[in-house]
Design an enzyme around this catalytic site. Sequence first.
Site, PDB file in Angstrom:
ATOM      1  N   GLU A   1       0.833  -1.201   0.000  1.00 35.41           N
ATOM      2  CA  GLU A   1       0.000   0.000   0.000  1.00 35.41           C
ATOM      3  C   GLU A   1       0.867   1.249   0.000  1.00 35.41           C
ATOM      4  OE1 GLU A   1      -4.399   0.094   0.771  1.00 35.41           O
ATOM      5  OE2 GLU A   1      -2.869   0.828  -0.572  1.00 35.41           O
ATOM      6  N   ASP A   2       0.347   2.328  -0.583  1.00 32.74           N
ATOM      7  CA  ASP A   2       1.061   3.600  -0.507  1.00 32.74           C
ATOM      8  C   ASP A   2       0.822   4.260   0.847  1.00 32.74           C
ATOM      9  OD1 ASP A   2      -1.314   5.400  -2.659  1.00 32.74           O
ATOM     10  OD2 ASP A   2      -1.582   3.838  -1.159  1.00 32.74           O
TER      11      ASP A   2
ATOM     12  N   PHE B   1      -2.384  16.034   4.639  1.00 32.75           N
ATOM     13  CA  PHE B   1      -2.599  15.457   3.316  1.00 32.75           C
ATOM     14  C   PHE B   1      -1.298  15.560   2.538  1.00 32.75           C
ATOM     15  CE2 PHE B   1      -5.572  13.569   0.520  1.00 32.75           C
ATOM     16  CZ  PHE B   1      -5.056  13.788  -0.731  1.00 32.75           C
TER      17      PHE B   1
ATOM     18  N   ASP C   1      -4.915   5.252   5.754  1.00 34.42           N
ATOM     19  CA  ASP C   1      -5.472   6.418   6.426  1.00 34.42           C
ATOM     20  C   ASP C   1      -6.544   5.939   7.425  1.00 34.42           C
ATOM     21  OD1 ASP C   1      -6.888   9.467   4.948  1.00 34.42           O
ATOM     22  OD2 ASP C   1      -6.593   8.860   7.012  1.00 34.42           O
TER      23      ASP C   1
ATOM     24  N   ARG D   1       1.793  13.406  -8.698  1.00 37.28           N
ATOM     25  CA  ARG D   1       2.322  12.034  -8.557  1.00 37.28           C
ATOM     26  C   ARG D   1       3.806  11.970  -8.912  1.00 37.28           C
ATOM     27  NH1 ARG D   1      -1.969   8.468  -7.759  1.00 37.28           N
ATOM     28  NH2 ARG D   1      -3.849   8.801  -8.985  1.00 37.28           N
TER      29      ARG D   1
HETATM   30  P1  IMP Z   1      -8.232   4.826   3.754  1.00 38.69           P
HETATM   31  O1  IMP Z   1      -9.226   3.882   3.185  1.00 38.69           O
HETATM   32  O2  IMP Z   1      -8.887   5.933   4.543  1.00 38.69           O
HETATM   33  O3  IMP Z   1      -7.127   4.139   4.479  1.00 38.69           O
HETATM   34  O4  IMP Z   1      -7.592   5.599   2.540  1.00 38.69           O
HETATM   35  C1  IMP Z   1      -6.568   5.105   1.770  1.00 38.69           C
HETATM   36  C2  IMP Z   1      -6.523   5.806   0.439  1.00 38.69           C
HETATM   37  O5  IMP Z   1      -6.830   7.180   0.585  1.00 38.69           O
HETATM   38  C3  IMP Z   1      -5.133   5.764  -0.106  1.00 38.69           C
HETATM   39  O6  IMP Z   1      -4.918   4.610  -0.866  1.00 38.69           O
HETATM   40  C4  IMP Z   1      -5.059   7.034  -0.881  1.00 38.69           C
HETATM   41  O7  IMP Z   1      -5.544   6.831  -2.167  1.00 38.69           O
HETATM   42  C5  IMP Z   1      -5.974   7.987  -0.157  1.00 38.69           C
HETATM   43  N1  IMP Z   1      -5.250   8.880   0.777  1.00 38.69           N
HETATM   44  C6  IMP Z   1      -5.378   8.918   2.104  1.00 38.69           C
HETATM   45  N2  IMP Z   1      -4.576   9.865   2.622  1.00 38.69           N
HETATM   46  C7  IMP Z   1      -3.957  10.430   1.596  1.00 38.69           C
HETATM   47  C8  IMP Z   1      -2.979  11.481   1.494  1.00 38.69           C
HETATM   48  O8  IMP Z   1      -2.513  12.082   2.468  1.00 38.69           O
HETATM   49  N3  IMP Z   1      -2.553  11.789   0.245  1.00 38.69           N
HETATM   50  C9  IMP Z   1      -3.008  11.158  -0.855  1.00 38.69           C
HETATM   51  N4  IMP Z   1      -3.899  10.181  -0.813  1.00 38.69           N
HETATM   52  C10 IMP Z   1      -4.382   9.812   0.415  1.00 38.69           C
END
Ligand code: IMP
Length: 473
Positions: free
Chosen positions: A392-393, A445, A396, A458
């Site tokens: 995963e990148d 963010f 959150d 990106r």
């Molecule tokens: P989660 O489901 O809330 O964990 O969100 C994960 C996804 O939200 C990631 O795969 C990203 O695509 C996006 N995301 C969450 N935080 C960020 C951020 O700080 N920058 C860019 N994308 C984010």
Amino acid sequence: MTKETKTRYYQALRHMAQTMSSATTARGTLRSVIKATARAMEVAGSALLLLDPDREYLIPVAASGLSDWYLRKGLLNAQKSLPEVLEGKAVAILDAATDTRLEYPESAAKAGIASLLCVPVTHRGEIIAELRVYSRQQRQFSRRDREFLATVADLCATVLERWRLEQALPGGPTAPTGAQMPRSPSPIAPISFAHPSEEEFARLLDFYRIDWVYEPRSFPLHWEDDKGSEMFTPDFYLPELDLYVELTTLKPRLAAEKNRKVRRLKQLYPDINIRLLNKKDYHRLLAKYGHGPLGEAKVEGIERVLLSTSQIQGRVRQLARLISRDYEGRQPLLIGVLKGVFCFLADLMRHITVPMSVDFMAISYYGENSEAVQITKDLDTNISGRDVLMVEDIVDTGMTLNYILRYLRARDPASLRVCTLLDKRVRRLIEVPLDYVGFEIGDQFVVGYGLDYRGEYRNLPFIGVLNPELREA
Ligand code: IMP
């Protein structure tokens, strides 16, 4: 070994032990120990070379009997210069001019060095430095010679450890201000910079975690009778960028002189990468790698750099090392969810040393056309019975990952682990198991290195914090 040699070695060790308890600074002790080693072994010179934190370079911290020119012949790469020492072995070289295990055999020949002996300096089972002695005559080093040098190496380890402790204490000689020790392979005593701008530059490099070495090498620019009559020593070497940097002072006359030297150096050594920088220039240079005031300002909407290119790359290498170790004997399947992960996954897999395969999937996100999260691109691989590593990148709230893990578990993999570059733990709503985490970050963010905001940013080589005003807009 003659009785005389035995006595000499015994007396030298006694003298070293006395010095260790009486000398006031670690550096002074090391100098004295190194000098006594060369004298006792009846060799021309000796040197203690410290291994930098990344175990790539050897930095001279104390030397005796060697010319400044020889010591600065080039930055010694620990993997290229007697690499067996890093495996804990003592290495003896009979003919330094021809032995391919040396990184600079021609320099050794030029400096009149015929043979050398090198032993590792070990602390708590880890090699932290190398101790070398240099002989002008060809010499077969005996078992006793090796034993003596290994004993001196043990003493050096104790002194080096003392130095590290001194550094860690508040008010110590070079007590670091932050929680982190400086990553630069700095020599044992505080460096005396020739000019305040150099010190500022070093601080700037430290701040952005770019490795540097101060005045690592002198280049002959003109010769007389085979000896360098004019030498040029660039101020810095940045190993990660393979770049020498010379800072100009503000005086135009000196700047012109430096310009001439740099031009000459480029002519004589076309493979050497060198930049002459004034203050404005070096801000620009850092900006190129996503650092420094210009680096931030150049990208509109970025408030500041959170993780520099070199910080990211260093951590990616470490993660890959852990993964390679944990998956030894297996063939993991790495799965990435498009698109944010593609930079991280591409870099990570290039450092993984076990056989592996890769697959991608894509899902819809909240705010897009679909009513509920759904797979928009499924895997091409059957994961049943496979060792799956989900990459995963950023995690959150954990909702995306939670959905994906449920989806993958239902397909019966042999094992399922998660590796994420970034963990925004403070925002977690659903607990998800994370096995490998690159960096834990705060509630900001972030963009860059594959992460986007409305499809942009990106391509940034670093990870930056997006200006909140822009997000709200
Ligand atoms: P989660 O489901 O809330 O964990 O969100 C994960 C996804 O939200 C990631 O795969 C990203 O695509 C996006 N995301 C969450 N935080 C960020 C951020 O700080 N920058 C860019 N994308 C984010």
